[in-house]
Scaffold this motif. Structure first.
Motif, PDB file in Angstrom:
ATOM      1  N   LEU A   4       0.853  -1.189   0.000  1.00 29.23           N
ATOM      2  CA  LEU A   4       0.000   0.000   0.000  1.00 29.23           C
ATOM      3  C   LEU A   4       0.888   1.237   0.000  1.00 29.23           C
ATOM      4  N   SER A   5       0.359   2.314  -0.565  1.00 33.01           N
ATOM      5  CA  SER A   5       1.105   3.560  -0.519  1.00 33.01           C
ATOM      6  C   SER A   5       1.052   4.113   0.900  1.00 33.01           C
ATOM      7  N   VAL A   6       1.853   5.130   1.136  1.00 35.71           N
ATOM      8  CA  VAL A   6       1.907   5.737   2.463  1.00 35.71           C
ATOM      9  C   VAL A   6       0.517   6.224   2.877  1.00 35.71           C
ATOM     10  N   VAL A   7      -0.126   6.977   2.007  1.00 34.88           N
ATOM     11  CA  VAL A   7      -1.410   7.561   2.385  1.00 34.88           C
ATOM     12  C   VAL A   7      -2.457   6.464   2.563  1.00 34.88           C
TER      13      VAL A   7
ATOM     14  N   THR B 235       5.775  14.699   1.510  1.00 32.02           N
ATOM     15  CA  THR B 235       6.299  14.418   0.170  1.00 32.02           C
ATOM     16  C   THR B 235       6.116  12.964  -0.241  1.00 32.02           C
ATOM     17  N   TYR B 236       5.622  12.151   0.697  1.00 33.53           N
ATOM     18  CA  TYR B 236       5.604  10.718   0.410  1.00 33.53           C
ATOM     19  C   TYR B 236       4.254  10.059   0.097  1.00 33.53           C
ATOM     20  N   PRO B 237       3.122  10.793   0.066  1.00 33.90           N
ATOM     21  CA  PRO B 237       1.842  10.066   0.114  1.00 33.90           C
ATOM     22  C   PRO B 237       1.667   8.970  -0.925  1.00 33.90           C
ATOM     23  N   GLY B 238       2.163   9.209  -2.170  1.00 34.81           N
ATOM     24  CA  GLY B 238       1.880   8.248  -3.231  1.00 34.81           C
ATOM     25  C   GLY B 238       2.849   7.086  -3.275  1.00 34.81           C
ATOM     26  N   GLU B 239       3.946   7.182  -2.535  1.00 35.82           N
ATOM     27  CA  GLU B 239       4.964   6.138  -2.617  1.00 35.82           C
ATOM     28  C   GLU B 239       4.478   4.838  -1.985  1.00 35.82           C
ATOM     29  N   VAL B 240       4.897   3.739  -2.592  1.00 32.16           N
ATOM     30  CA  VAL B 240       4.607   2.442  -2.006  1.00 32.16           C
ATOM     31  C   VAL B 240       5.597   2.223  -0.858  1.00 32.16           C
ATOM     32  N   VAL B 241       5.065   1.782   0.275  1.00 30.99           N
ATOM     33  CA  VAL B 241       5.831   1.755   1.515  1.00 30.99           C
ATOM     34  C   VAL B 241       7.115   0.935   1.414  1.00 30.99           C
ATOM     35  N   ALA B 242       7.050  -0.200   0.707  1.00 26.39           N
ATOM     36  CA  ALA B 242       8.175  -1.129   0.670  1.00 26.39           C
ATOM     37  C   ALA B 242       9.462  -0.460   0.196  1.00 26.39           C
ATOM     38  N   THR B 243       9.338   0.622  -0.591  1.00 28.38           N
ATOM     39  CA  THR B 243      10.529   1.231  -1.180  1.00 28.38           C
ATOM     40  C   THR B 243      11.137   2.328  -0.306  1.00 28.38           C
ATOM     41  N   LEU B 244      10.507   2.652   0.840  1.00 29.95           N
ATOM     42  CA  LEU B 244      10.968   3.794   1.629  1.00 29.95           C
ATOM     43  C   LEU B 244      12.027   3.390   2.649  1.00 29.95           C
ATOM     44  N   PRO B 245      12.884   4.372   3.041  1.00 27.78           N
ATOM     45  CA  PRO B 245      13.906   4.078   4.049  1.00 27.78           C
ATOM     46  C   PRO B 245      13.297   3.761   5.417  1.00 27.78           C
TER      47      PRO B 245
ATOM     48  N   THR C 179      -9.195  -2.441   2.154  1.00 29.08           N
ATOM     49  CA  THR C 179      -9.113  -3.501   3.172  1.00 29.08           C
ATOM     50  C   THR C 179      -8.735  -4.839   2.524  1.00 29.08           C
ATOM     51  N   ILE C 180      -9.220  -5.096   1.313  1.00 28.96           N
ATOM     52  CA  ILE C 180      -8.820  -6.313   0.590  1.00 28.96           C
ATOM     53  C   ILE C 180      -7.309  -6.372   0.457  1.00 28.96           C
ATOM     54  N   ARG C 181      -6.721  -5.275   0.008  1.00 32.58           N
ATOM     55  CA  ARG C 181      -5.271  -5.258  -0.225  1.00 32.58           C
ATOM     56  C   ARG C 181      -4.506  -5.295   1.095  1.00 32.58           C
ATOM     57  N   ALA C 182      -5.094  -4.691   2.128  1.00 35.25           N
ATOM     58  CA  ALA C 182      -4.443  -4.724   3.441  1.00 35.25           C
ATOM     59  C   ALA C 182      -4.398  -6.156   3.967  1.00 35.25           C
ATOM     60  N   ILE C 183      -5.504  -6.881   3.801  1.00 32.42           N
ATOM     61  CA  ILE C 183      -5.568  -8.274   4.260  1.00 32.42           C
ATOM     62  C   ILE C 183      -4.547  -9.120   3.510  1.00 32.42           C
ATOM     63  N   HIS C 184      -4.387  -8.835   2.227  1.00 26.18           N
ATOM     64  CA  HIS C 184      -3.389  -9.535   1.427  1.00 26.18           C
ATOM     65  C   HIS C 184      -2.003  -9.379   2.050  1.00 26.18           C
ATOM     66  N   ASP C 185      -1.706  -8.169   2.533  1.00 27.84           N
ATOM     67  CA  ASP C 185      -0.368  -7.904   3.064  1.00 27.84           C
ATOM     68  C   ASP C 185      -0.196  -8.428   4.485  1.00 27.84           C
ATOM     69  N   ASP C 186      -1.177  -8.249   5.360  1.00 28.96           N
ATOM     70  CA  ASP C 186      -1.009  -8.626   6.762  1.00 28.96           C
ATOM     71  C   ASP C 186      -2.371  -8.731   7.452  1.00 28.96           C
ATOM     72  N   GLU C 187      -2.844  -9.967   7.592  1.00 30.75           N
ATOM     73  CA  GLU C 187      -4.165 -10.191   8.185  1.00 30.75           C
ATOM     74  C   GLU C 187      -4.239  -9.733   9.633  1.00 30.75           C
TER      75      GLU C 187
ATOM     76  N   LEU D 265       2.898  -8.548 -14.542  1.00 27.00           N
ATOM     77  CA  LEU D 265       3.273  -7.554 -15.547  1.00 27.00           C
ATOM     78  C   LEU D 265       3.064  -6.149 -15.026  1.00 27.00           C
ATOM     79  N   VAL D 266       1.873  -5.894 -14.470  1.00 27.69           N
ATOM     80  CA  VAL D 266       1.534  -4.556 -13.999  1.00 27.69           C
ATOM     81  C   VAL D 266       1.642  -4.527 -12.478  1.00 27.69           C
ATOM     82  N   THR D 267       2.531  -3.688 -11.954  1.00 25.63           N
ATOM     83  CA  THR D 267       2.639  -3.560 -10.504  1.00 25.63           C
ATOM     84  C   THR D 267       2.128  -2.195 -10.067  1.00 25.63           C
ATOM     85  N   ARG D 268       1.950  -2.089  -8.774  1.00 22.95           N
ATOM     86  CA  ARG D 268       1.482  -0.864  -8.156  1.00 22.95           C
ATOM     87  C   ARG D 268       2.405   0.316  -8.483  1.00 22.95           C
TER      88      ARG D 268
END
Ligand SMILES: Nc1ncnc2c1ncn2[C@@H]1O[C@H](COP(=O)(O)OP(=O)(O)O)[C@@H](O)[C@H]1O
Ligand SMILES: [Mg+2]
Lengths: 259, 305
Positions: free
Chosen positions: A97-100, A142-152, B147-155, B284-287
């Motif tokens: 998920l993104s930050v926001v 500055t971070y809302p759209g970033e996907v969390v996994a990529t952040l420091p 919530t669907i995507r959140a559950i995917h990551d960590d229930e 193919l398509v990621t977030r």
């Protein structure tokens, strides 16, 4: 709830895993508005206390009262709605998920109801705006759209605090929020938490950085081997003989282990 | 439009809807390897109602959606108690049970299949595919999608955040099943004849591949995956004979290796699948990719009290 009853109160709480006693008869009160530190050597049971309060574990024995209600049997999912929010020692943000979006997940208990599930969270949605404002207050705008996994790491650590805050909690529980932060980041975290506290939120914080603990918390509880060994002013904690022994003892034990 | 292209467009549209039906539970972390079973329920519900009572197509397809959706919700409760590979096996077993039941059912034609009256033109399926695509994009933009995507990551953390994990998973499974049922109903009326052998395990595997290879993080994934993997074999169908002719003129019949013919389509498809699993394990398509393609959106900097 009377005006003087504590916001959170543990009474004789015990918890063990497969015969290993991890928490033994722990009792303490946290007054509304307090800034309380929960400290102790590694493995003392601090995170387990958080897990008991947030409902990840059910106590084997004892009671947990929050805002005038016994909550030991309240499902974990419902506790955040009562005003109990926490962060995790090992960052547990949703990596895809993104930050926001992580912050908007933190609003879940506030959004409530079936209808809210069908509301879009795009563009000018009230929830998205509130999440962005909250991020801005912690200089994370500055971070809302970033996907969390990529952040420091340091940024993710802060985002976890913001996510907990997004539920508008009465009690904010933070598990080692300054671990891995540099001194500047720690100082800004301290100021931020001070602001939250002044706005009326009660804070319970597990932290090894004694500088942060002393400058933020007036009171401290010390755990050692799952038992409470100190409950009083932070300023006196390092003179307490039991506490000294706990820390020195564990250091001796570590040195022996390394020898 | 030629019959060939009408057929391709129908299949493409049906596959897109089918893929979305699998995507919604997969986006919440629930792998569904029983896709063909759900599709069969939709196809046979619509087909049987049409063949037995001659009801209009709109009624029969709606009936197929409802039956599949209800079955999806009912089996979601026991099935979602299982996790990981056991969930995959449970959905797979469900599809086998459905196939077995239909095979031994006389009113449903058994092994003979049934002819379905009420033919629909290709554009009906294409319109439905468009509507479903818009619907899923909308769904993924709602709090339910979050919530669907959140559950995917960590229930567990989702639960602590106040998400009713079980209800969201059941709803995702039910909505997915209903969409799969729709794809089945459209299939029955587009091709006028259904037999249970057409809803086999390979079909379940393929649709899951469309979704996994397309990407499970955004609603673009199933659209791209289903389109790519439906059209690729068709493209290869004409490219391969041409390549063969070319190589034969170059090296003669007995080159270093035998020139590829039609049967190589599946070899190429398989090799592509393996390559994608290695190089784009998240699809193919990621977030992040969608995020980069979007225009930069200014953020409100106002500090509220
Ligand atoms: N789920 C569990 N199963 C078994 N042992 C556990 C579990 N959770 C915590 N423990 C044990 O409880 C003790 C206290 O752990 P913890 O609360 O994480 O300590 P702290 O946070 O103070 O470092 C440790 O010995 C740990 O191994
Ligand atoms: Mg800990």
């Amino acid at each position: 709830m009377s005006a003087h009853s504590p916001l959170l109160s543990l009474k004789d709480v015990s918890k063990g895993f497969f015969g290993l006693q991890v928490i033994t008869d722990v009792s303490f009160d946290i007054a509304a508005g307090a800034r309380m530190a929960l400290i102790g050597p590694n493995g003392a049971g601090k995170t387990t206390i958080f897990n008991l309060i947030s409902g990840v574990y059910t106590p084997d024995k004892g009671q947990i009262n929050f805002a005038g209600q016994e909550i030991s049997l309240v499902p974990s999912r419902k506790r955040i709605g009562l005003g109990l929010a926490r962060s995790f020692q090992n960052i547990r943000l949703m990596p895809h998920l993104s930050v926001v979006e992580n912050i908007m997940l933190g609003q879940q208990s506030q959004a409530g109801g079936l209808l809210s599930m069908a509301t879009p969270l795009m563009g000018r949605s009230r929830w998205r705006r509130e999440a962005e404002d909250l991020l801005a207050r912690m200089n994370l705008e500055t971070y809302p759209g970033e996907v969390v996994a990529t952040l420091p790491y340091g940024i993710r650590k802060k985002i976890e605090v913001v996510r907990a805050l997004a539920s508008n909690p009465k009690l904010l529980m933070l598990d080692e929020p300054a671990a891995g932060l540099n001194p500047n980041e720690t100082a800004s975290l301290r100021d931020f938490l001070m602001g939250i506290s002044e706005a009326g939120t009660t804070i319970l914080i597990v932290e090894h950085d004694m500088g942060l603990v002393r400058s933020l918390c007036d009171q401290a509880i010390v755990l050692n081997f799952g038992r409470k060994i100190y409950d009083g002013l932070t300023r006196d904690v390092q003179e307490d003989p039991l506490v000294l022994e706990a820390y020195l003892g564990s250091r001796h034990a570590q040195e022996n282990a390394h020898a | 439009m030629s019959g060939y292209w009408a057929g391709i467009l129908s299949i493409l549209a049906i596959n897109i809807i089918f893929a979305y039906g699998i995507f919604i539970p997969v986006a919440s972390g629930q792998l569904n390897l029983g896709g063909a079973g759900f599709q069969a329920v939709g196809a046979y519900s619509a087909g049987w109602l049409s063949a037995s009572f001659g009801l209009p197509v709109s009624v029969t397809i709606a009936f197929g959606i409802i039956v599949t959706g209800v079955i999806g919700v009912l089996i979601a409760f026991p099935i979602l108690r299982t996790k990981g590979v056991y969930l995959v096996l449970a959905t797979f077993a469900f599809a086998e049970v459905i196939a077995g039941a239909i095979l031994s059912s006389e009113p449903l034609g058994g092994a003979m299949g049934i002819s379905v009256p009420g033919y629909i033109d290709w554009y009906v399926s294409v319109i439905f595919a468009g509507l479903v695509t818009v619907f899923v994009f909308y769904l993924m933009a709602t709090r339910f999608g979050l919530t669907i995507r959140a559950i995917h990551d960590d229930e567990d953390v989702s639960d602590l955040m106040g998400v009713s994990v079980r209800n969201v998973k059941v709803a995702a499974f039910g909505i997915g099943a209903a969409l799969t049922g729709l794809s089945g109903g459209l299939y029955a009326h587009s091709f006028s004849y259904i037999e249970i052998q057409g809803f086999n395990a390979l079909v379940s595997i393929y649709v899951l591949l469309y979704v996994l290879l397309g990407g499970t993080q955004t609603a673009w994934g199933p659209l791209v995956g289903a389109t790519f993997f439906t059209l690729l074999p068709e493209a290869l169908r004409s490219v391969l004979p041409a390549t063969k002719n070319f190589l034969v003129t170059l090296f003669g019949e007995t080159g270093i290796v035998a020139p590829p013919d039609e049967s190589w389509r599946f070899v190429i498809l398989g090799a592509l699948t393996v390559l994608m699993m290695v190089f784009r394990p998240e699809g193919l398509v990621t977030r992040t990719m969608v995020e980069r393609l979007q225009f930069w959106r200014p953020v409100s900097r106002g500090v509220t009290q």
